[in-house]
Write a protein that holds these residues in place. Sequence first.
Motif, short mmCIF file in Angstrom:
data_model
loop_
_atom_site.label_atom_id
_atom_site.label_comp_id
_atom_site.label_asym_id
_atom_site.label_seq_id
_atom_site.Cartn_x
_atom_site.Cartn_y
_atom_site.Cartn_z
N ALA A 83 0.84 -1.19 0.00
CA ALA A 83 0.00 0.00 0.00
C ALA A 83 0.88 1.25 0.00
O ALA A 83 2.08 1.19 0.31
CB ALA A 83 -0.91 0.00 1.23
N SER A 84 0.29 2.37 -0.30
CA SER A 84 1.05 3.63 -0.33
C SER A 84 1.44 4.05 1.08
O SER A 84 0.86 3.60 2.07
CB SER A 84 0.21 4.74 -0.98
OG SER A 84 -0.85 5.11 -0.11
N LYS A 85 2.43 4.92 1.15
CA LYS A 85 2.91 5.41 2.45
C LYS A 85 1.77 6.07 3.22
O LYS A 85 1.61 5.85 4.42
CB LYS A 85 4.05 6.41 2.22
CG LYS A 85 4.59 7.02 3.48
CD LYS A 85 5.68 8.03 3.19
CE LYS A 85 6.11 8.69 4.49
NZ LYS A 85 7.06 9.77 4.27
N LYS A 86 0.96 6.86 2.53
CA LYS A 86 -0.16 7.56 3.17
C LYS A 86 -1.18 6.55 3.75
O LYS A 86 -1.67 6.72 4.86
CB LYS A 86 -0.83 8.49 2.16
CG LYS A 86 -1.78 9.46 2.77
CD LYS A 86 -1.00 10.52 3.51
CE LYS A 86 -1.95 11.50 4.16
NZ LYS A 86 -1.31 12.23 5.24
N GLU A 87 -1.49 5.50 2.98
CA GLU A 87 -2.42 4.48 3.45
C GLU A 87 -1.88 3.78 4.70
O GLU A 87 -2.63 3.55 5.65
CB GLU A 87 -2.68 3.43 2.36
CG GLU A 87 -3.56 3.90 1.23
CD GLU A 87 -3.71 2.84 0.16
OE1 GLU A 87 -4.86 2.43 -0.09
OE2 GLU A 87 -2.68 2.43 -0.42
N MET A 88 -0.58 3.47 4.69
CA MET A 88 0.03 2.81 5.85
C MET A 88 0.02 3.73 7.08
O MET A 88 -0.27 3.29 8.18
CB MET A 88 1.46 2.35 5.54
CG MET A 88 1.51 1.13 4.66
SD MET A 88 3.15 0.40 4.52
CE MET A 88 3.92 1.48 3.35
N GLU A 89 0.31 5.00 6.87
CA GLU A 89 0.29 5.96 7.99
C GLU A 89 -1.11 6.07 8.57
O GLU A 89 -1.28 6.09 9.80
CB GLU A 89 0.80 7.32 7.53
CG GLU A 89 2.29 7.35 7.28
CD GLU A 89 2.77 8.64 6.63
OE1 GLU A 89 1.94 9.45 6.17
OE2 GLU A 89 4.00 8.83 6.60
#
Length: 148
Positions: A83-89
């Motif tokens: 997943a994207s960095k934003k989704e993981m955050e």
Amino acid sequence: MGLDKILAISGKPGLYELTAQTRGGFIAKSMLDGKKIAVNMRHNVSILSEIAIYTYTEEVPLGEVFKKIKEKENGEKALSHKASKKEMENYFSEVLPDYDEDRVYASDMKKMLQWYNLLVENDFTDFSKEDETEEKKDSKPKDKDEEE
């Protein structure tokens, strides 16, 4: 079996289950393909039960983070590690709201999600340390017959 028998070996993909000790190291079984490998003392090995995640107040053991993910996902697989960095955050903000954003990197989140999903795929859902499970067994109330 708790997280103290699960290993991450640097330079090797996935996780490994400790199976036996040898004179110069130990034998570990890959959770990805089931192959056994000999690991010597030159390898950089991390035991999952010894890893902790930084928060603003304390360090939370990885097993506790996995338990929170398990509760959120009802024992199913979590967000993909791709997943994207934003989704993981956003995901980690839900699971561990006070994680230290300056010291927990996207690569750490990616690794935790990948490990969690690998453990769930292998029907491993006991995210406690081995000695904690032993304490629970010992602290069971004794039968009346045992007390005498």
